[in-house]
Design a protein around this motif. Structure first.
Motif, PDB file in Angstrom:
ATOM      1  N   TYR A  35       0.983  -1.164   0.134  1.00 24.89           N
ATOM      2  CA  TYR A  35       0.159  -0.132   0.080  1.00 24.89           C
ATOM      3  C   TYR A  35       0.790   1.249  -0.167  1.00 24.89           C
ATOM      4  N   SER A  36       0.659   2.254  -0.913  1.00 23.99           N
ATOM      5  CA  SER A  36       1.420   3.325  -0.795  1.00 23.99           C
ATOM      6  C   SER A  36       0.581   4.718  -1.295  1.00 23.99           C
ATOM      7  N   GLU A  37       1.070   5.648  -0.858  1.00 25.00           N
ATOM      8  CA  GLU A  37       0.502   6.981  -1.342  1.00 25.00           C
ATOM      9  C   GLU A  37       0.481   6.898  -2.842  1.00 25.00           C
ATOM     10  N   ASN A  38      -0.263   7.564  -3.392  1.00 23.16           N
ATOM     11  CA  ASN A  38      -0.319   7.851  -5.030  1.00 23.16           C
ATOM     12  C   ASN A  38       0.459   9.002  -5.611  1.00 23.16           C
ATOM     13  N   ILE A  39       1.841   8.506  -5.514  1.00 19.64           N
ATOM     14  CA  ILE A  39       2.863   9.369  -5.804  1.00 19.64           C
ATOM     15  C   ILE A  39       3.673   8.488  -7.185  1.00 19.64           C
ATOM     16  N   ALA A  40       3.947   9.851  -8.174  1.00 23.85           N
ATOM     17  CA  ALA A  40       4.631   9.043  -9.351  1.00 23.85           C
ATOM     18  C   ALA A  40       5.884   8.623  -9.051  1.00 23.85           C
ATOM     19  N   GLY A  41       6.329   7.661  -9.724  1.00 28.27           N
ATOM     20  CA  GLY A  41       7.603   7.006  -9.391  1.00 28.27           C
ATOM     21  C   GLY A  41       7.761   5.954  -8.423  1.00 28.27           C
ATOM     22  N   ILE A  42       6.857   5.509  -7.664  1.00 30.25           N
ATOM     23  CA  ILE A  42       6.735   4.496  -6.581  1.00 30.25           C
ATOM     24  C   ILE A  42       6.760   3.382  -7.246  1.00 30.25           C
ATOM     25  N   LEU A  43       6.033   2.989  -8.062  1.00 31.95           N
ATOM     26  CA  LEU A  43       6.097   1.714  -8.861  1.00 31.95           C
ATOM     27  C   LEU A  43       7.574   1.340  -9.096  1.00 31.95           C
ATOM     28  N   ASN A  44       8.226   2.307  -9.816  1.00 30.34           N
ATOM     29  CA  ASN A  44       9.655   2.149 -10.172  1.00 30.34           C
ATOM     30  C   ASN A  44      10.421   1.818  -9.165  1.00 30.34           C
ATOM     31  N   GLN A  45      10.214   2.493  -7.925  1.00 24.58           N
ATOM     32  CA  GLN A  45      10.977   2.185  -6.704  1.00 24.58           C
ATOM     33  C   GLN A  45      10.766   0.633  -6.116  1.00 24.58           C
ATOM     34  N   ILE A  46       9.455   0.293  -6.454  1.00 26.89           N
ATOM     35  CA  ILE A  46       9.139  -1.001  -5.953  1.00 26.89           C
ATOM     36  C   ILE A  46       9.459  -2.197  -6.658  1.00 26.89           C
ATOM     37  N   THR A  47       9.489  -1.957  -8.085  1.00 24.66           N
ATOM     38  CA  THR A  47      10.153  -2.912  -8.934  1.00 24.66           C
ATOM     39  C   THR A  47      11.628  -3.034  -9.010  1.00 24.66           C
ATOM     40  N   ALA A  48      12.263  -1.910  -8.661  1.00 24.58           N
ATOM     41  CA  ALA A  48      13.494  -1.785  -8.549  1.00 24.58           C
ATOM     42  C   ALA A  48      14.282  -2.918  -7.415  1.00 24.58           C
TER      43      ALA A  48
END
Length: 180
Positions: free
Chosen positions: A13-26
């Motif tokens: 669960y995350s705040e709706n912030i641009a770039g968080i998906l990239n951080q998670i998949t990294a």
């Protein structure tokens, strides 16, 4: 001794912030763990998005991945689960040759036996949709593919909810609010 690899599902669960998906998949990339499926959508909590991620791993490695993801600033909560701890569903879409379906009545019987539905029919193709467990989606694909009528096929990523009565992130957010 190397632990046995199992399919784990992470609910993040995350705040709706641009770039968080990239951080998670990294985090997965750095640990050389392949993501099998990924589904992102709004959660039941306003302003919080839910990521449902599946990956083959061992418990030690998936624990480390989960902890690293949870350290990200915009991540509210991350947990991993095995299939028996979740209620899981997927959707499969099958594009079939209309002529093949018309020529072989057994194709329609297979669709009905698998509790799938025909959602569109035109002179070129028939669209069949099946909701259910992953193995049910794959079973219908195998059965239809045996007829040689499948033109295209795709599965959605998993969607999942825990079998507990409340999302774990709800408890976390309540505690965070009391701490303010």
């Amino acid at each position: 001794m190397e632990q046995e690899k199992k399919l784990y599902t992470l609910l993040v669960y995350s705040e709706n912030i641009a770039g968080i998906l990239n951080q998670i998949t990294a985090v997965f990339t750095r640990r050389q763990v392949n993501i099998e499926s990924l589904n992102v959508s709004a959660s039941s909590i306003e302003g919080v998005h839910k990521y449902t991620i599946t990956a083959w791993s061992d418990e030690s490695q998936i624990t480390k991945i989960t902890k690293q993801i949870e350290k990200k600033i915009d991540v509210v909560k991350a947990n991993f689960f095995t299939d028996d701890q979740l209620f899981i569903r997927e959707t499969g879409l099958y594009k079939l040759s209309t002529q093949s379906v018309l020529d072989n009545p057994e194709v329609s019987r297979v669709i009905r036996r698998h509790d799938a539905s025909i959602t569109e029919v035109n002179p070129t193709y028939v669209i069949v949709m099946k909701n259910g467990k992953t193995e049910d989606i794959l079973s219908l694909f195998d059965a239809l593919n045996d007829f040689g009528c499948v033109l295209q096929y795709t599965r959605s990523g998993r969607i999942a909810v825990t079998r507990s009565t409340q999302e774990q992130v709800s408890e976390f957010l309540e505690q965070r609010e009391r701490g303010r």
